[in-house]
Design a protein around this motif. Structure first.
Motif, mmCIF file in Angstrom:
data_model
loop_
_atom_site.group_PDB
_atom_site.id
_atom_site.type_symbol
_atom_site.label_atom_id
_atom_site.label_comp_id
_atom_site.label_asym_id
_atom_site.label_seq_id
_atom_site.Cartn_x
_atom_site.Cartn_y
_atom_site.Cartn_z
ATOM 1 N N GLU A 11 -50.767 43.714 6.563
ATOM 2 C CA GLU A 11 -50.589 44.100 7.964
ATOM 3 C C GLU A 11 -51.567 43.352 8.866
ATOM 4 O OE1 GLU A 11 -48.499 45.771 9.584
ATOM 5 O OE2 GLU A 11 -47.439 47.107 8.231
ATOM 6 N N ARG A 12 -52.815 43.216 8.393
ATOM 7 C CA ARG A 12 -53.806 42.488 9.186
ATOM 8 C C ARG A 12 -53.422 41.023 9.332
ATOM 9 N NH1 ARG A 12 -57.399 46.042 6.486
ATOM 10 N NH2 ARG A 12 -57.724 44.556 4.772
ATOM 11 N N TRP A 13 -52.978 40.431 8.211
ATOM 12 C CA TRP A 13 -52.554 39.022 8.261
ATOM 13 C C TRP A 13 -51.373 38.855 9.214
ATOM 14 C CZ3 TRP A 13 -47.854 36.796 6.787
ATOM 15 C CH2 TRP A 13 -47.828 35.400 6.776
ATOM 16 N N LEU A 14 -50.437 39.797 9.158
ATOM 17 C CA LEU A 14 -49.239 39.708 9.971
ATOM 18 C C LEU A 14 -49.572 39.767 11.462
ATOM 19 C CD1 LEU A 14 -46.172 39.551 9.311
ATOM 20 C CD2 LEU A 14 -46.070 42.007 9.720
ATOM 21 N N SER A 15 -50.594 40.537 11.830
ATOM 22 C CA SER A 15 -50.929 40.723 13.242
ATOM 23 C C SER A 15 -51.893 39.670 13.776
ATOM 24 C CB SER A 15 -51.523 42.119 13.451
ATOM 25 O OG SER A 15 -52.727 42.272 12.716
ATOM 26 N N GLU A 16 -52.426 38.838 12.902
ATOM 27 C CA GLU A 16 -53.413 37.844 13.331
ATOM 28 C C GLU A 16 -52.836 36.761 14.225
ATOM 29 O OE1 GLU A 16 -55.085 36.302 9.785
ATOM 30 O OE2 GLU A 16 -56.459 38.003 9.466
ATOM 31 N N ASP A 17 -51.583 36.405 13.994
ATOM 32 C CA ASP A 17 -51.017 35.261 14.704
ATOM 33 C C ASP A 17 -49.499 35.419 14.750
ATOM 34 O OD1 ASP A 17 -49.968 32.572 15.266
ATOM 35 O OD2 ASP A 17 -52.022 31.891 14.933
ATOM 36 N N PRO A 18 -48.865 35.127 15.882
ATOM 37 C CA PRO A 18 -47.399 35.226 15.963
ATOM 38 C C PRO A 18 -46.687 34.352 14.944
ATOM 39 C CG PRO A 18 -48.349 35.041 18.157
ATOM 40 C CD PRO A 18 -49.471 34.800 17.191
ATOM 41 N N THR A 19 -47.312 33.218 14.576
ATOM 42 C CA THR A 19 -46.666 32.336 13.592
ATOM 43 C C THR A 19 -46.593 32.988 12.220
ATOM 44 O OG1 THR A 19 -48.762 31.225 13.057
ATOM 45 C CG2 THR A 19 -47.406 30.257 14.814
ATOM 46 N N HIS A 20 -47.524 33.915 11.946
ATOM 47 C CA HIS A 20 -47.477 34.621 10.672
ATOM 48 C C HIS A 20 -46.217 35.478 10.593
ATOM 49 C CE1 HIS A 20 -52.156 34.435 10.084
ATOM 50 N NE2 HIS A 20 -51.584 33.248 10.194
ATOM 51 N N ARG A 21 -45.909 36.144 11.702
ATOM 52 C CA ARG A 21 -44.717 36.992 11.730
ATOM 53 C C ARG A 21 -43.452 36.138 11.588
ATOM 54 N NH1 ARG A 21 -44.620 41.942 13.305
ATOM 55 N NH2 ARG A 21 -46.578 41.707 14.457
ATOM 56 N N GLU A 22 -43.452 34.985 12.243
ATOM 57 C CA GLU A 22 -42.284 34.100 12.161
ATOM 58 C C GLU A 22 -42.088 33.604 10.735
ATOM 59 O OE1 GLU A 22 -42.844 30.974 14.928
ATOM 60 O OE2 GLU A 22 -42.970 32.286 16.677
ATOM 61 N N ALA A 23 -43.184 33.198 10.097
ATOM 62 C CA ALA A 23 -43.091 32.701 8.714
ATOM 63 C C ALA A 23 -42.624 33.799 7.769
ATOM 64 C CB ALA A 23 -44.444 32.147 8.269
ATOM 65 N N TRP A 24 -43.143 35.022 7.985
ATOM 66 C CA TRP A 24 -42.726 36.139 7.132
ATOM 67 C C TRP A 24 -41.254 36.468 7.320
ATOM 68 C CZ3 TRP A 24 -43.615 38.532 2.917
ATOM 69 C CH2 TRP A 24 -43.030 39.774 2.671
ATOM 70 N N ALA A 25 -40.789 36.434 8.568
ATOM 71 C CA ALA A 25 -39.386 36.739 8.841
ATOM 72 C C ALA A 25 -38.482 35.740 8.134
ATOM 73 C CB ALA A 25 -39.129 36.719 10.343
ATOM 74 N N ALA A 26 -38.866 34.460 8.173
ATOM 75 C CA ALA A 26 -38.050 33.431 7.518
ATOM 76 C C ALA A 26 -38.079 33.590 6.007
ATOM 77 C CB ALA A 26 -38.553 32.043 7.906
ATOM 78 N N THR A 27 -39.272 33.855 5.458
ATOM 79 C CA THR A 27 -39.410 33.967 4.011
ATOM 80 C C THR A 27 -38.725 35.211 3.469
ATOM 81 O OG1 THR A 27 -41.518 32.809 4.121
ATOM 82 C CG2 THR A 27 -41.076 34.064 2.123
ATOM 83 N N SER A 28 -38.954 36.353 4.127
ATOM 84 C CA SER A 28 -38.377 37.599 3.634
ATOM 85 C C SER A 28 -36.867 37.630 3.786
ATOM 86 C CB SER A 28 -38.981 38.790 4.383
ATOM 87 O OG SER A 28 -38.696 38.704 5.767
ATOM 88 N N GLY A 29 -36.335 36.832 4.698
ATOM 89 C CA GLY A 29 -34.889 36.794 4.888
ATOM 90 C C GLY A 29 -34.159 35.965 3.865
#
Length: 322
Positions: free
Chosen positions: A35-53
């Motif tokens: 959760e901390r990593w995800l909130s550190e940077d908007p690019t983290h959320r974008e990368a996670w969305a692409a990977t988890s999808g």
């Protein structure tokens, strides 16, 4: 660090989170760190969305292969700030790691240890000190050893090389690749090595090939020999003009090749990853000449011969399926 390198690094981090959360889904500390990593940077959320999808996108394509029958499906579902990840059809975690992180880690090992190396979709021609030339296909690496007493040795660590040798009878030119050793007798020849096999094909002149299990033979123009993992050796003939065509004319020439082998040969030229979703698609036969400068178009042409289609999962992942 360039923007491309930053994106690759972030995507690799997302892939690592994917694997870690799959392996220990009940670890609350791990979830908090994520959760901390995800909130550190908007690019983290974008990368996670692409990977988890990736699971959601690839699941239906691989469902026909019944991966779920051999793996245990994950029963839990995650929802992180609106980003959901569902494990569909029991796709193995090894596949997830390969899909998400396959091209995001540069080949540092070969960059550091090899004298010359190439990455995905990269080629290189090296002019050696004696005037000989080595063309390296993508994802290839060599070490060069020129001995004082006159011997010239090239160690093909991985991939494929096309050799134009400056012949000198007083200075033998030898190439080692896996379990085989190729000694030049004045020639142009191609050598390929992988975890499963090593092969040699002669465009012009002749070479002497040695290997384990008493392998010792001379190859002439148009002849090829392949040594497989268990020491099985097979020999064949082909048009000498087609040997090394990837280096001389930028073409992949296939004659009655299996679709699986065709994809294996063209994959290094594509700056991404190619998956074949159907096992019986792999055994279909392919014959033709394909332009390696446009690997996607070449792959599509190959797939068309099998009645298959290309599914672009991300800009760097293609799944071939019916």
């Amino acid at each position: 660090m360039s923007s491309d390198e930053t994106y690759e690094h972030t995507s690799l981090e997302a892939a690592r989170w994917l694997v870690s959360l799959e392996e220990t889904p009940d670890d609350q500390n791990l979830k908090d760190e994520f959760e901390r990593w995800l909130s550190e940077d908007p690019t983290h959320r974008e990368a996670w969305a692409a990977t988890s999808g990736i699971y959601d996108l690839m699941g239906p394509l691989f469902a026909k292969e019944r991966y779920s029958s051999s793996t245990k499906s994950c029963k839990s579902a995650w929802h992180y700030r609106g980003v959901s990840k569902r494990i569909l059809y029991g796709a193995p975690i090894a596949l997830a790691a390969a899909v998400a992180g396959f091209m995001l880690v540069p080949d540092y090992y070969y960059r550091l240890t090899a004298d010359y190396s190439t990455g995905k979709a990269q080629q290189m021609t090296v002019r050696l000190a004696d005037g000989s030339e080595v063309s390296l296909a993508p994802k290839s690496a060599i070490n060069v050893v020129f001995r004082r007493e006159g011997g010239r040795e090239i160690h093909l660590l991985r991939g494929e090389g096309f050799f134009k040798v400056f012949h000198n009878p007083e200075r033998l030119f030898r190439v080692t690749a896996g379990e085989i050793s190729v000694t030049d007798i004045g020639t142009e020849f191609d050598v390929r090595v992988s975890q499963k096999a090593s092969s040699v094909a002669v465009k012009s002149g002749e070479v002497h090939v040695d290997g384990d299990n008493h392998l010792s033979t001379v190859l002439y123009s148009g002849q090829r020999i392949e040594r497989q993992g268990r020491g099985i050796v097979s020999a064949s003939h082909e048009d000498a003009e087609n040997i090394g065509a990837w280096a001389t004319s930028g073409q992949l020439v296939l004659e009655d090749s299996s679709f699986g082998d065709a994809v294996t040969q063209i994959s290094p030229y594509y700056n991404g990853r190619i998956f074949v979703a159907n096992r019986h698609l792999r055994v279909g036969k392919v014959t033709g000449v394909y332009n390696l400068s446009t690997p996607e178009s070449a792959l599509k042409a190959m797939a068309d011969t099998q009645g298959a289609k290309l599914y672009h999962i991300t800009p760097w992942i293609i799944v071939v399926s019916y």
